[in-house]
Write a protein that holds these residues in place. Structure first.
Motif, PDB file in Angstrom:
ATOM      1  N   GLN A 259       0.890  -1.162  -0.222  1.00 54.61           N
ATOM      2  CA  GLN A 259       0.047  -0.089  -0.200  1.00 54.61           C
ATOM      3  C   GLN A 259       1.133   1.434  -0.076  1.00 54.61           C
ATOM      4  O   GLN A 259       0.433   2.395  -0.267  1.00 54.61           O
ATOM      5  N   ARG A 261       4.848   3.082  -1.229  1.00 57.18           N
ATOM      6  CA  ARG A 261       5.406   3.076  -2.501  1.00 57.18           C
ATOM      7  C   ARG A 261       6.436   4.191  -1.802  1.00 57.18           C
ATOM      8  O   ARG A 261       6.960   5.512  -1.063  1.00 57.18           O
ATOM      9  N   TYR A 455       5.543  -0.876 -10.858  1.00 57.20           N
ATOM     10  CA  TYR A 455       5.187  -0.068 -11.549  1.00 57.20           C
ATOM     11  C   TYR A 455       3.318   0.301 -11.318  1.00 57.20           C
ATOM     12  O   TYR A 455       3.021  -0.611 -10.601  1.00 57.20           O
ATOM     13  N   ALA A 456       3.270   1.873 -10.901  1.00 54.36           N
ATOM     14  CA  ALA A 456       1.779   2.062 -10.358  1.00 54.36           C
ATOM     15  C   ALA A 456       1.658   2.523 -11.864  1.00 54.36           C
ATOM     16  O   ALA A 456       0.736   3.089 -11.323  1.00 54.36           O
ATOM     17  N   TYR A 460       0.694   7.466  -8.657  1.00 51.39           N
ATOM     18  CA  TYR A 460       0.474   6.777  -7.300  1.00 51.39           C
ATOM     19  C   TYR A 460      -0.469   7.357  -6.821  1.00 51.39           C
ATOM     20  O   TYR A 460      -0.639   9.536  -6.131  1.00 51.39           O
TER      21      TYR A 460
END
Length: 517
Positions: A259, A261, A455-456, A460
């Motif tokens: 959840q 980064r 990779y989001a 994000y």
């Protein structure tokens, strides 16, 4: 008389001009803190003392010598170089990697080693376009060799390199030694129970409102050698620096790591400031990201591994978590490995949403014993029992991986289209940028070189904080009553006075009866 006055005035003017000129010569410089009057005085004294030939030609050199003589006794303005720089200290520590013990025979080094051929792996990675450099790969190989000898590891390999803002992490993956157990077992349950008992004893005297909130049950971590903790990981910032063993990962750390980064700093003791709060520091977050990357990107050619033979696996529904090398594997042509992802398989277990590789029913306590007769009744009484979560089985082809953000999860290519007969098949992960795999004949290898961030998609979005807690339920015990009116107070006062008068009459009557007796 007029002439004599004029001469006196001229003399006074000359004296004033001389005094002002001398004051000008005595003015100190802002840079050297010297004045021209003293300098000329010392220069003329030097000329009178030495009587140089052709003094007018060497007057500049003599002036320079006078100035130089004034600065000889003063402290130098040059900075002293540091005794040893950080690069020199690192070079001294890396020199130990190239030293060879005198008591070691050459025959011992020819015996099979738990280390892979890092030089060959580095060459193939260069063909694939992923390399750390030959010099660094050689230093990493010597550092891995030092790690194996110091920790007596049965098998060790280079997992990859995770980049950081201040320094990077070189990650080594090792198999657990036989009988090795994780010493980080939680022993805080008993003190918490004692504290709760003490609180309940105190609250019996003065009961306080109790919270109805019940925290969710804690998901136990997988034991060392199984699931996400199947391997042990060591990290160091540079080859030659001490290796540090990372702690085992717990399910809660994996759940929160999905959840958030965060970039790594290169310091294991750095706290992780995030929302939701991460339970641990950068060492724990690094271990959680390694588990996630390994579960998603550790792949091998189909047929290289085969499912391990374990007793009771045929009847149990528990997914297999072990595999072994297939001795009959003969390799797959490189062109076929590039054309189809069906020839690549995952050889690391998938991590479930629970944060474990094997699902655990948290509604059943480990200490409870259930009888066969009462199992049916329990199922009827508890219809909300959670359904077991099952992930993809081991050795699942990559062709079954789902697409994310409208992009394929993998990209494959040949290292060289001009000399395809000597090329290697290269596989790159699009979900974890920096994860690569290559294969050539019967050999393959996985490596990760990146920032440790998934990779989001387009951007994000951090999770939204939870809703505020609801107000306490309204009831007769805690609801404040309305103030009575004046009439109600008078009626209540009259009733109390009548009650008190009646009680006094009863007491007087009882006293009279006692006197008569």
């Amino acid at each position: 008389m007029d002439a004599s006055n004029e001469t006196q005035d001229r003399r006074q003017q000359r004296m004033q001009l001389a005094a002002s000129f001398k004051a000008f010569l005595l003015k100190n410089s802002t840079e050297s803190n010297l004045n021209l009057y003293d300098h000329l005085t010392q220069l003329l004294m030097k000329v009178m003392a030495e009587h140089p030939h052709n003094a007018v030609d060497v007057i500049e050199d003599m002036s320079r010598d006078v100035k130089r003589g004034l600065f000889q006794d003063m402290q130098s303005t040059l900075r002293d170089l540091p005794q040893t720089t950080a690069a020199e200290l690192l070079a001294e520590q890396q020199c130990l990697l190239f030293s060879r013990p005198e008591d070691r025979d050459q025959e011992e080094e020819l015996v099979e080693t738990p280390l892979p051929n890092v030089s060959e792996i580095g060459f193939n990675l260069e063909q694939a376009g992923v390399s750390l450099g030959r010099e660094e790969m050689q230093r990493i190989f010597l550092a891995l060799k030092q790690l194996v000898e110091s920790q007596a590891l049965p098998r060790c390999r280079l997992w990859g390199k995770i980049l950081g803002t201040e320094s990077s992490y070189i990650v080594a993956e090792a198999e657990c030694r036989e009988g090795e157990e994780d010493g980080e077992q939680s022993t805080d349950e008993a003190p918490e129970d004692e504290d709760r008992e003490a609180e309940t004893q105190e609250s019996e005297m003065d009961p306080l409102p109790e919270s109805t909130y019940k925290p969710p049950p804690v998901v136990p971590k997988e034991t060392t050698g199984t699931g996400a903790n199947k391997f042990v990981y060591y990290v160091c910032n540079e080859p030659g620096l001490p290796w540090v063993k990372l702690p085992s990962v717990i399910p809660e750390q994996i759940i929160v790591a999905r959840q958030i980064r965060k970039f790594f700093t290169g310091r294991l003791d750095t706290p992780i400031v995030s929302y939701p709060p991460f339970p641990g520091n950068e060492a724990n977050y690094l271990r959680a990201q390694i588990a996630r990357i390994s579960a998603s990107t550790q792949v091998s050619p189909q047929g290289f591994y085969q499912a391990g033979e374990e007793e009771g696996d045929e009847e149990d529904e528990v997914p297999r978590d072990s595999y072994e090398v297939n001795p009959d594997f003969e390799g797959i042509p490189v062109t076929e490995m590039v054309e189809s992802l069906s020839f690549w398989v995952h050889h690391v277990q998938h991590i479930l949403q629970q944060g474990r590789c094997t699902w655990m029913n948290l509604t059943v306590k480990p200490g409870e014993e259930s009888n066969e007769e009462g199992e049916a009744d329990e199922k009827e009484e508890e219809p909300d029992e959670p359904e077991p979560e099952v992930g993809p089985p081991l050795l699942t082809p990559l062709s079954q991986d789902a697409e994310m953000f409208n992009s394929p999860p993998w990209s494959s290519k040949l290292s060289s289209t001009l000399t395809s007969q000597h090329a290697v098949a290269v596989l790159r992960s699009n979900l974890w940028p920096g994860a690569y795999a290559y294969t050539c004949g019967k050999k393959f290898e996985n490596i990760y070189v990146g920032w440790g961030v998934k990779y989001a998609g387009e951007g994000y979005i951090p999770p939204v904080p939870p809703l505020p807690q609801k107000e306490y339920p309204s009831g007769a015990d805690i609801t404040e009553t309305l103030d009575p009116t004046l009439e109600e107070e008078q009626v209540l006062q009259e009733a109390l006075e009548e009650q008190q008068a009646a009680q006094e009459e009863m007491e007087e009557a009882e006293e009279e009866e006692e006197d008569d007796d």
